[in-house]
Design an enzyme around this catalytic site. Structure first.
Site, PDB file in Angstrom:
ATOM      1  N   PHE A  14       0.853  -1.192   0.000  1.00 43.93           N
ATOM      2  CA  PHE A  14       0.000   0.000   0.000  1.00 43.93           C
ATOM      3  C   PHE A  14       0.884   1.235   0.000  1.00 43.93           C
ATOM      4  O   PHE A  14       1.900   1.281   0.692  1.00 43.93           O
ATOM      5  CB  PHE A  14      -0.889   0.008   1.255  1.00 43.93           C
ATOM      6  CG  PHE A  14      -1.640   1.284   1.462  1.00 43.93           C
ATOM      7  CD1 PHE A  14      -2.803   1.555   0.758  1.00 43.93           C
ATOM      8  CD2 PHE A  14      -1.190   2.235   2.372  1.00 43.93           C
ATOM      9  CE1 PHE A  14      -3.503   2.746   0.948  1.00 43.93           C
ATOM     10  CE2 PHE A  14      -1.876   3.422   2.574  1.00 43.93           C
ATOM     11  CZ  PHE A  14      -3.036   3.670   1.855  1.00 43.93           C
TER      12      PHE A  14
ATOM     13  N   ARG B 294       8.622  -9.624   7.376  1.00 42.45           N
ATOM     14  CA  ARG B 294       8.534  -8.423   8.204  1.00 42.45           C
ATOM     15  C   ARG B 294       7.587  -7.439   7.534  1.00 42.45           C
ATOM     16  O   ARG B 294       7.799  -7.046   6.392  1.00 42.45           O
ATOM     17  CB  ARG B 294       9.902  -7.765   8.385  1.00 42.45           C
ATOM     18  CG  ARG B 294      10.944  -8.653   9.063  1.00 42.45           C
ATOM     19  CD  ARG B 294      10.641  -8.826  10.534  1.00 42.45           C
ATOM     20  NE  ARG B 294      11.703  -9.562  11.192  1.00 42.45           N
ATOM     21  CZ  ARG B 294      11.531 -10.737  11.764  1.00 42.45           C
ATOM     22  NH1 ARG B 294      10.362 -11.332  11.746  1.00 42.45           N
ATOM     23  NH2 ARG B 294      12.545 -11.339  12.370  1.00 42.45           N
ATOM     24  N   GLU B 295       6.534  -7.033   8.249  1.00 39.61           N
ATOM     25  CA  GLU B 295       5.611  -6.005   7.770  1.00 39.61           C
ATOM     26  C   GLU B 295       6.163  -4.669   8.246  1.00 39.61           C
ATOM     27  O   GLU B 295       6.351  -4.465   9.450  1.00 39.61           O
ATOM     28  CB  GLU B 295       4.211  -6.251   8.328  1.00 39.61           C
ATOM     29  CG  GLU B 295       3.622  -7.568   7.861  1.00 39.61           C
ATOM     30  CD  GLU B 295       2.339  -7.947   8.590  1.00 39.61           C
ATOM     31  OE1 GLU B 295       1.960  -7.267   9.565  1.00 39.61           O
ATOM     32  OE2 GLU B 295       1.728  -8.944   8.180  1.00 39.61           O
TER      33      GLU B 295
ATOM     34  N   ARG C  89      -8.240  11.846  17.346  1.00 38.21           N
ATOM     35  CA  ARG C  89      -7.399  10.863  16.665  1.00 38.21           C
ATOM     36  C   ARG C  89      -8.254   9.672  16.272  1.00 38.21           C
ATOM     37  O   ARG C  89      -8.662   8.879  17.119  1.00 38.21           O
ATOM     38  CB  ARG C  89      -6.236  10.433  17.561  1.00 38.21           C
ATOM     39  CG  ARG C  89      -5.243  11.553  17.832  1.00 38.21           C
ATOM     40  CD  ARG C  89      -4.666  12.064  16.549  1.00 38.21           C
ATOM     41  NE  ARG C  89      -3.501  12.927  16.768  1.00 38.21           N
ATOM     42  CZ  ARG C  89      -2.829  13.481  15.803  1.00 38.21           C
ATOM     43  NH1 ARG C  89      -3.194  13.283  14.537  1.00 38.21           N
ATOM     44  NH2 ARG C  89      -1.794  14.233  16.055  1.00 38.21           N
TER      45      ARG C  89
ATOM     46  N   ALA D  92       2.850  19.019  16.399  1.00 35.86           N
ATOM     47  CA  ALA D  92       3.698  18.091  15.643  1.00 35.86           C
ATOM     48  C   ALA D  92       3.205  18.015  14.215  1.00 35.86           C
ATOM     49  O   ALA D  92       2.081  18.401  13.914  1.00 35.86           O
ATOM     50  CB  ALA D  92       3.672  16.715  16.293  1.00 35.86           C
TER      51      ALA D  92
ATOM     52  N   GLU E 101       5.178  23.959  11.462  1.00 36.87           N
ATOM     53  CA  GLU E 101       4.114  23.270  12.204  1.00 36.87           C
ATOM     54  C   GLU E 101       3.698  24.051  13.447  1.00 36.87           C
ATOM     55  O   GLU E 101       2.513  24.094  13.784  1.00 36.87           O
ATOM     56  CB  GLU E 101       4.550  21.855  12.582  1.00 36.87           C
ATOM     57  CG  GLU E 101       4.567  20.891  11.427  1.00 36.87           C
ATOM     58  CD  GLU E 101       3.184  20.572  10.866  1.00 36.87           C
ATOM     59  OE1 GLU E 101       2.156  20.776  11.536  1.00 36.87           O
ATOM     60  OE2 GLU E 101       3.130  20.091   9.711  1.00 36.87           O
TER      61      GLU E 101
ATOM     62  N   GLU F 125      -0.220  25.043  13.614  1.00 38.37           N
ATOM     63  CA  GLU F 125      -1.081  24.438  14.628  1.00 38.37           C
ATOM     64  C   GLU F 125      -1.418  25.366  15.784  1.00 38.37           C
ATOM     65  O   GLU F 125      -2.439  25.181  16.434  1.00 38.37           O
ATOM     66  CB  GLU F 125      -0.444  23.147  15.171  1.00 38.37           C
ATOM     67  CG  GLU F 125      -0.433  22.046  14.138  1.00 38.37           C
ATOM     68  CD  GLU F 125      -0.185  20.670  14.734  1.00 38.37           C
ATOM     69  OE1 GLU F 125      -0.053  20.526  15.970  1.00 38.37           O
ATOM     70  OE2 GLU F 125      -0.133  19.714  13.940  1.00 38.37           O
TER      71      GLU F 125
ATOM     72  N   PRO G 170       9.939   1.117  16.375  1.00 42.24           N
ATOM     73  CA  PRO G 170      10.916   0.480  15.494  1.00 42.24           C
ATOM     74  C   PRO G 170      10.663  -0.994  15.203  1.00 42.24           C
ATOM     75  O   PRO G 170      11.298  -1.550  14.308  1.00 42.24           O
ATOM     76  CB  PRO G 170      12.246   0.678  16.229  1.00 42.24           C
ATOM     77  CG  PRO G 170      11.870   0.881  17.650  1.00 42.24           C
ATOM     78  CD  PRO G 170      10.535   1.552  17.637  1.00 42.24           C
ATOM     79  N   GLY G 171       9.721  -1.598  15.881  1.00 42.87           N
ATOM     80  CA  GLY G 171       9.398  -2.983  15.586  1.00 42.87           C
ATOM     81  C   GLY G 171       8.693  -3.157  14.254  1.00 42.87           C
ATOM     82  O   GLY G 171       8.748  -4.240  13.651  1.00 42.87           O
TER      83      GLY G 171
ATOM     84  N   GLU H  94       9.336   5.545  11.312  1.00 44.11           N
ATOM     85  CA  GLU H  94       9.069   6.950  11.627  1.00 44.11           C
ATOM     86  C   GLU H  94      10.070   7.467  12.653  1.00 44.11           C
ATOM     87  O   GLU H  94      10.214   6.923  13.737  1.00 44.11           O
ATOM     88  CB  GLU H  94       7.652   7.135  12.175  1.00 44.11           C
ATOM     89  CG  GLU H  94       7.370   8.591  12.525  1.00 44.11           C
ATOM     90  CD  GLU H  94       6.035   8.812  13.212  1.00 44.11           C
ATOM     91  OE1 GLU H  94       5.523   9.930  13.119  1.00 44.11           O
ATOM     92  OE2 GLU H  94       5.514   7.876  13.840  1.00 44.11           O
TER      93      GLU H  94
ATOM     94  N   GLU I 164      -7.637  19.255   9.166  1.00 44.08           N
ATOM     95  CA  GLU I 164      -7.074  19.258  10.515  1.00 44.08           C
ATOM     96  C   GLU I 164      -7.849  20.251  11.381  1.00 44.08           C
ATOM     97  O   GLU I 164      -8.046  21.403  11.002  1.00 44.08           O
ATOM     98  CB  GLU I 164      -5.591  19.670  10.413  1.00 44.08           C
ATOM     99  CG  GLU I 164      -4.778  19.436  11.633  1.00 44.08           C
ATOM    100  CD  GLU I 164      -3.293  19.689  11.372  1.00 44.08           C
ATOM    101  OE1 GLU I 164      -2.498  19.042  12.045  1.00 44.08           O
ATOM    102  OE2 GLU I 164      -2.931  20.518  10.512  1.00 44.08           O
TER     103      GLU I 164
END
Length: 184
Positions: free
Chosen positions: A15, A37-38, A64, A76, A92, A96, A114-115, A119, A142
């Protein structure tokens, strides 16, 4: 190659969206076996600890969708392609909160998950805040409420799970530690 490194054998793009992409990598494990690994690819982001002259922390309240709830967070946003993190942080902050800053300092950078994701968030501290008359506007999809809180109020928001994301919790705990070290 370190003794823990996984060698990528193949990558399948699953995707590609506006913010993230998802791929599945087949990897060779350190023991010679293979696994999948995804991985979520993300362009990176910035987060800003914006401090007013009276030591309040400027935050935004935002819904969210992934959590189906409203959170209180530090400002952020996502890095645009080729954008320097410091430039993004200034942008930003203005978009914001409507604030510009006299000084912005890099504090640290950290990976959020990190698994499964790459990001990287760059955390800045902004001081010398001034409300802009013609501030940049939020993205069209937003919506945020601007709030300013003391450190004590931020800790209470954490306790009540209104502040419930890692970057904001990290920021509040950084400020708490900084305050504690001042009193020694």
């Amino acid at each position: 190659m370190s003794s823990l490194e996984e060698k990528t054998l193949s990558t399948e793009q699953i995707f590609t969206g506006k913010i993230i992409s998802l791929q599945v990598d087949e990897v060779e494990l350190p023991n010679g076996k293979t696994s999948k690994r995804e991985i979520i690819k993300h362009p990176g982001a910035v987060a800003i600890i914006a401090l007013t002259d009276d030591k309040k922390v400027v935050m935004v309240e935002q819904y969210r969708k992934a959590l189906e709830r409203t959170l209180v967070e530090i400002p952020a946003g996502k890095l645009e392609k080729g954008e320097k993190p410091e430039v993004c942080a200034v942008r930003e902050l203005e978009e914001e909160t409507g604030y510009e800053c006299e000084k912005i300092d890099w504090l640290t950078s950290f990976y959020t998950s990190p698994g499964f994701a790459d990001e990287l968030v760059h955390l800045y501290v902004a001081t010398g805040l001034n409300k802009k008359v013609n501030a940049a506007e939020l993205d069209e999809d937003e919506f945020v409420n601007l709030i300013e809180v003391t450190l004590e109020e931020a800790l209470e928001l954490m306790k009540n799970q209104k502040i419930y994301d890692a970057k904001t919790a990290f920021a509040v705990q950084y400020l708490q530690l900084k305050e504690a070290l001042k009193t020694k």
